[in-house]
Design a protein around this motif. Structure first.
Motif, mmCIF file in Angstrom:
data_model
loop_
_atom_site.group_PDB
_atom_site.id
_atom_site.type_symbol
_atom_site.label_atom_id
_atom_site.label_comp_id
_atom_site.label_asym_id
_atom_site.label_seq_id
_atom_site.Cartn_x
_atom_site.Cartn_y
_atom_site.Cartn_z
ATOM 1 N N LEU A 1 0.806 -1.209 0.000
ATOM 2 C CA LEU A 1 0.000 0.000 0.000
ATOM 3 C C LEU A 1 0.845 1.269 0.000
ATOM 4 N N VAL A 2 2.140 1.159 0.245
ATOM 5 C CA VAL A 2 2.944 2.368 0.346
ATOM 6 C C VAL A 2 4.157 2.372 -0.568
ATOM 7 N N SER A 3 4.502 1.217 -1.163
ATOM 8 C CA SER A 3 5.701 1.174 -1.976
ATOM 9 C C SER A 3 5.534 2.007 -3.233
ATOM 10 N N VAL A 4 6.578 2.724 -3.602
ATOM 11 C CA VAL A 4 6.553 3.577 -4.794
ATOM 12 C C VAL A 4 7.693 3.163 -5.706
ATOM 13 N N PRO A 5 7.448 2.956 -7.014
ATOM 14 C CA PRO A 5 8.495 2.529 -7.927
ATOM 15 C C PRO A 5 9.483 3.646 -8.187
ATOM 16 N N PHE B 1 -13.329 -16.921 -1.502
ATOM 17 C CA PHE B 1 -14.433 -16.413 -0.683
ATOM 18 C C PHE B 1 -14.107 -15.037 -0.106
ATOM 19 N N SER B 2 -13.159 -14.332 -0.720
ATOM 20 C CA SER B 2 -12.692 -13.028 -0.281
ATOM 21 C C SER B 2 -11.914 -13.174 1.039
ATOM 22 N N ALA B 3 -11.693 -12.056 1.726
ATOM 23 C CA ALA B 3 -10.938 -12.048 2.978
ATOM 24 C C ALA B 3 -11.266 -10.751 3.706
ATOM 25 N N GLY B 4 -10.830 -10.649 4.944
ATOM 26 C CA GLY B 4 -11.083 -9.450 5.719
ATOM 27 C C GLY B 4 -12.504 -9.381 6.238
ATOM 28 N N PRO B 5 -12.999 -8.190 6.575
ATOM 29 C CA PRO B 5 -14.323 -8.068 7.200
ATOM 30 C C PRO B 5 -15.476 -8.492 6.304
ATOM 31 N N HIS B 6 -15.256 -8.572 4.984
ATOM 32 C CA HIS B 6 -16.325 -8.967 4.072
ATOM 33 C C HIS B 6 -16.152 -10.395 3.547
ATOM 34 N N THR B 7 -15.397 -11.221 4.264
ATOM 35 C CA THR B 7 -15.300 -12.634 3.889
ATOM 36 C C THR B 7 -16.699 -13.239 3.808
ATOM 37 N N ARG C 1 -8.178 -6.198 3.547
ATOM 38 C CA ARG C 1 -7.992 -6.080 5.000
ATOM 39 C C ARG C 1 -7.737 -4.645 5.460
ATOM 40 N N SER C 2 -8.037 -3.667 4.638
ATOM 41 C CA SER C 2 -7.763 -2.272 4.999
ATOM 42 C C SER C 2 -9.009 -1.409 4.873
ATOM 43 N N PRO C 3 -10.035 -1.663 5.705
ATOM 44 C CA PRO C 3 -11.252 -0.841 5.613
ATOM 45 C C PRO C 3 -11.011 0.612 5.969
ATOM 46 N N GLN C 4 -9.897 0.912 6.640
ATOM 47 C CA GLN C 4 -9.593 2.298 6.962
ATOM 48 C C GLN C 4 -9.115 3.068 5.739
ATOM 49 N N MET C 5 -8.796 2.354 4.652
ATOM 50 C CA MET C 5 -8.313 3.011 3.444
ATOM 51 C C MET C 5 -9.206 2.784 2.236
#
Length: 465
Positions: free
Chosen positions: A7-11, A353-359, A74-78
């Protein structure tokens, strides 16, 4: 902020990933449907995220990397699940009648909710699902499968999608939600149109909406021991509108994807030497076949749409606030960065089946129904084989699902003892679902629509046509 490097790496400067000028790759039409793996390989050249076109004029970013996908899921805050944040739709750049709107447009359900709203709606779903006895559900699924097999067994040939994989989940979920088996044909027509995302998607959405309206109106008037009534009586106190959309979500997610899982697994079993020949003599189990399909050919290839809450870098690609970010569950599962050991039988770290809070909350039930469908077919028709070469099987076009058009098979005809009677649908609800109190019936928000002409699919199937 998150510490996830994807989420933060920049090329480095000058890297093509800094640009957003690559032509979007279409995910609709027969070319993509025939070989999505080839398309995913092409997209991966841009990194773990690449521009795609879901329908003419509908652009999105597709996440093809496994770890980048986890970063989104897994990043509902973003990342939000709420389509009302879809900027292009809000600004009129996407027409409201676009064929992807039935699958991507906002509905007040758990799939499209965030935070406390999501928690409330999902709790009603999970609590209601927990009332289903899995052992009794297995027995009901077995009897249902046997009823379907009895219909085509004497002919020595069958089309396993239209006459088996495409019907079994509909019968089970239709009954689980409290409707008669004869209502299942409405689901067949509506869901097929919706998931294909083509010219008939809007019609399918309307048909499905009427089906669910009838269901909720019926259960308000006559609650029973079923999922619909349990949702109504849940302490979350769902409104009529919320009821309509939770039922829409659960039925859609519990039928079409399960149909595809059964069909894709049967294709693997019948075509792969590790399973084929005499199915009962194969060297790998049904569980192994399901694991392989969920890794390599998941029933929903691309979905789990998210919207960045602000501009963010994902795997070196700039994502703009409010643009659709679609997770390719199929591409993530086949990410070359994963070792072969990750994808071996028994490892269920796949994202089917997805992952995180919406599994998916019904993944165990979905897998149980698929396993029963395959077990009963193998048991009853042990010499079943494909009626055409596997490379002649075709896939339904559409940006979201992974589904065959047909699955024709042949086998030695089996004589059915019709004197034994058909008891498959005589199981009382209390025999397989634990009782639950229901709310006091109240009138629906709108009058029950007049009874409509039923679709003929199941009627023709039931008559053996």
């Amino acid at each position: 902020m998150t510490n996830d490097p994807d989420l933060v790496s920049v090329p480095p400067p000058g890297c093509p990933a800094h640009t957003d000028h690559a032509s979007p790759v279409p995910l609709y039409g027969p070319r993509y449907a025939a070989d999505p793996g080839l398309v995913f390989d092409r997209l991966r050249r841009s990194g773990p995220v690449a521009p795609v076109e879901l329908a003419p004029g509908v652009h999105a970013k597709l996440v093809t990397g496994y770890y980048a996908a986890l970063g989104v899921l897994r990043s509902p805050q973003m990342f939000s699940k709420d389509p009302r944040r879809w900027r292009a739709l809000a600004e009129g750049e996407v027409p409201p009648d676009s064929p992807v709107i039935p699958m991507m447009g906002y509905r007040p359900n758990a799939l499209f909710a965030d935070g406390t709203a999501h928690t409330r709606l999902r709790q009603a779903i999970t609590d209601s699902l927990d009332r289903v006895d899995p052992h009794a559900l297995r027995g009901y699924a077995e009897r249902s499968a046997d009823t379907l097999i009895d219909r085509f067994a004497p002919r020595g040939e069958a089309e396993l999608l239209a006459g088996y994989a495409g019907v079994l989940p509909l019968l089970i979920f239709n009954r689980l939600f409290g409707l008669d088996d004869s209502d299942s044909d409405r689901l067949v027509a509506a869901l097929a149109k919706m998931f294909e995302g083509g010219a008939g998607a809007e019609e399918g959405d309307a048909l499905f909406g009427r089906y669910v309206q009838d269901l909720v109106a019926l259960k308000r008037a006559r609650p029973g021991q079923d999922m619909t009534s349990w949702l109504m009586s849940h302490p979350s106190q769902l409104t009529d509108e919320e009821m309509l959309h939770q039922c829409t979500l659960l039925i859609a997610a519990g039928t079409e994807p399960v149909q595809n899982l059964i069909g894709n697994a049967l294709r693997l079993l019948l075509a792969d030497d590790r399973f084929a020949g005499s199915l009962s003599g194969g060297s790998m189990s049904i569980d192994a076949a399901l694991d392989e399909v969920l890794w390599l050919d998941p029933p929903m290839a691309n979905y789990a749409v998210h919207y960045p809450l602000r501009d963010v870098d994902l795997g070196g690609v700039r994502l703009k606030e409010g643009e659709p970010v679609v997770v390719s569950l199929a591409a993530a599962n086949t990410d070359p960065a994963l070792t072969h050991a990750m994808q071996r039988s028994g490892n269920r770290a796949h994202l089917a089946f997805s992952a995180g809070p919406h599994t998916c909350p019904a993944r165990d039930a979905a897998r149980l129904i698929a396993a029963v469908a395959i077990e009963r077919l193998m048991d009853r028709v042990p010499d079943v084989e494909l009626a055409v070469p596997v490379n002649e099987l075709q896939w339904r076009p559409g940006p979201f699902h992974r589904a065959l058009t047909t699955l024709p098979v042949r086998f030695t005809p089996i004589q059915i003892d019709e004197t034994s009677g058909d008891s498959s649908w005589n199981l009382a609800p209390s025999a397989w679902i634990r009782p639950a109190a229901t709310s006091t019936p109240r009138p629906p928000d709108s009058a029950t629509p007049a009874r409509r002409r039923r679709w003929s699919f199941l009627a023709e199937w039931w008559r053996g046509r």
